[in-house]
Design a protein around this motif. Sequence first.
Motif, PDB file in Angstrom:
ATOM      1  N   LYS A  23       0.817  -1.229   0.000  1.00  0.00           N
ATOM      2  CA  LYS A  23       0.000   0.000   0.000  1.00  0.00           C
ATOM      3  C   LYS A  23       0.847   1.274   0.000  1.00  0.00           C
ATOM      4  O   LYS A  23       0.350   2.347  -0.303  1.00  0.00           O
ATOM      5  CB  LYS A  23      -0.937   0.011   1.214  1.00  0.00           C
ATOM      6  CG  LYS A  23      -1.933  -1.116   1.227  1.00  0.00           C
ATOM      7  CD  LYS A  23      -2.953  -0.931   0.150  1.00  0.00           C
ATOM      8  CE  LYS A  23      -3.975  -2.051   0.223  1.00  0.00           C
ATOM      9  NZ  LYS A  23      -4.795  -2.131  -0.948  1.00  0.00           N
ATOM     10  N   ALA A  24       2.140   1.169   0.325  1.00  0.00           N
ATOM     11  CA  ALA A  24       3.007   2.344   0.353  1.00  0.00           C
ATOM     12  C   ALA A  24       3.454   2.755  -1.048  1.00  0.00           C
ATOM     13  O   ALA A  24       4.012   3.831  -1.232  1.00  0.00           O
ATOM     14  CB  ALA A  24       4.217   2.091   1.233  1.00  0.00           C
ATOM     15  N   VAL A  25       3.217   1.912  -2.038  1.00  0.00           N
ATOM     16  CA  VAL A  25       3.503   2.238  -3.435  1.00  0.00           C
ATOM     17  C   VAL A  25       2.172   2.620  -4.080  1.00  0.00           C
ATOM     18  O   VAL A  25       1.181   1.903  -3.933  1.00  0.00           O
ATOM     19  CB  VAL A  25       4.127   1.036  -4.175  1.00  0.00           C
ATOM     20  CG1 VAL A  25       4.388   1.380  -5.626  1.00  0.00           C
ATOM     21  CG2 VAL A  25       5.401   0.592  -3.489  1.00  0.00           C
ATOM     22  N   THR A  26       2.137   3.743  -4.782  1.00  0.00           N
ATOM     23  CA  THR A  26       0.882   4.187  -5.399  1.00  0.00           C
ATOM     24  C   THR A  26       1.070   4.452  -6.882  1.00  0.00           C
ATOM     25  O   THR A  26       2.133   4.879  -7.326  1.00  0.00           O
ATOM     26  CB  THR A  26       0.352   5.472  -4.728  1.00  0.00           C
ATOM     27  OG1 THR A  26       1.346   6.489  -4.825  1.00  0.00           O
ATOM     28  CG2 THR A  26       0.000   5.247  -3.272  1.00  0.00           C
ATOM     29  N   ILE A  27      -0.002   4.185  -7.621  1.00  0.00           N
ATOM     30  CA  ILE A  27      -0.070   4.495  -9.049  1.00  0.00           C
ATOM     31  C   ILE A  27      -1.256   5.416  -9.241  1.00  0.00           C
ATOM     32  O   ILE A  27      -2.333   5.166  -8.701  1.00  0.00           O
ATOM     33  CB  ILE A  27      -0.173   3.223  -9.924  1.00  0.00           C
ATOM     34  CG1 ILE A  27      -0.195   3.555 -11.415  1.00  0.00           C
ATOM     35  CG2 ILE A  27      -1.366   2.382  -9.546  1.00  0.00           C
ATOM     36  CD1 ILE A  27       1.117   3.824 -12.012  1.00  0.00           C
ATOM     37  N   THR A  28      -1.065   6.501  -9.973  1.00  0.00           N
ATOM     38  CA  THR A  28      -2.164   7.422 -10.245  1.00  0.00           C
ATOM     39  C   THR A  28      -2.381   7.517 -11.737  1.00  0.00           C
ATOM     40  O   THR A  28      -1.436   7.425 -12.521  1.00  0.00           O
ATOM     41  CB  THR A  28      -1.873   8.825  -9.679  1.00  0.00           C
ATOM     42  OG1 THR A  28      -0.656   9.303 -10.248  1.00  0.00           O
ATOM     43  CG2 THR A  28      -1.764   8.804  -8.171  1.00  0.00           C
ATOM     44  N   GLY A  29      -3.614   7.680 -12.111  1.00  0.00           N
ATOM     45  CA  GLY A  29      -3.979   7.805 -13.514  1.00  0.00           C
ATOM     46  C   GLY A  29      -5.491   7.848 -13.629  1.00  0.00           C
ATOM     47  O   GLY A  29      -6.207   7.600 -12.657  1.00  0.00           O
ATOM     48  N   PRO A  30      -6.002   8.130 -14.802  1.00  0.00           N
ATOM     49  CA  PRO A  30      -7.454   8.204 -14.972  1.00  0.00           C
ATOM     50  C   PRO A  30      -8.075   6.808 -14.972  1.00  0.00           C
ATOM     51  O   PRO A  30      -7.431   5.827 -15.356  1.00  0.00           O
ATOM     52  CB  PRO A  30      -7.600   8.865 -16.345  1.00  0.00           C
ATOM     53  CG  PRO A  30      -6.365   8.465 -17.078  1.00  0.00           C
ATOM     54  CD  PRO A  30      -5.280   8.410 -16.045  1.00  0.00           C
ATOM     55  N   ASP A  31      -9.318   6.728 -14.535  1.00  0.00           N
ATOM     56  CA  ASP A  31     -10.044   5.461 -14.627  1.00  0.00           C
ATOM     57  C   ASP A  31     -10.354   5.152 -16.091  1.00  0.00           C
ATOM     58  O   ASP A  31     -10.272   4.013 -16.520  1.00  0.00           O
ATOM     59  CB  ASP A  31     -11.349   5.521 -13.825  1.00  0.00           C
ATOM     60  CG  ASP A  31     -11.085   5.588 -12.321  1.00  0.00           C
ATOM     61  OD1 ASP A  31     -10.044   5.063 -11.874  1.00  0.00           O
ATOM     62  OD2 ASP A  31     -11.921   6.167 -11.596  1.00  0.00           O
TER      63      ASP A  31
END
Length: 152
Positions: free
Chosen positions: A58-66
């Motif tokens: 959970k400490a690694v995150t990926i962000t982007g559009p759905d």
Amino acid sequence: MQTRREMLSRSAGVAAMLAGMGLLPSVAQAAYAQAAFDAKTMADLVKSLGVSAPAENKAVTITGPDIAENGAVVPLGCSTTLPGVKRLLIAVEKNPSMLCALFDVTDSVEPNFNTRVKMGQSSNVFAIAIMNDGKVFFAQKEVKVTLGGCGG
């Protein structure tokens, strides 16, 4: 008074002298892991980087559009709060080359990067953190593409 031609001739001589002494900068070349960028699957990617199998964290995150309206430019970001990270990677599962971006991280760099990638179809997107001790962690997110970017 010097003419322009004389000035250029003298500056070319000075440049040649500096180059002969090795004092001029050489051409910069980016070094990258060719085998990693050629990997087609997660197993191939892990093998080419010489690391262990990744575990979800959970400490690694990926962000982007759905939902990405245009697969040619999909904004993605990866970050981690884990101490001792050596590399951060962004990978797209169904792309012709799975690895999209590789960032080397030092202690003086905040492990938080944003980029734009090309996606040919809806796929899982991964943020992968490689630690200094050899452990590998990842986060994933599904991104749906409505208009193909890789030749679609």
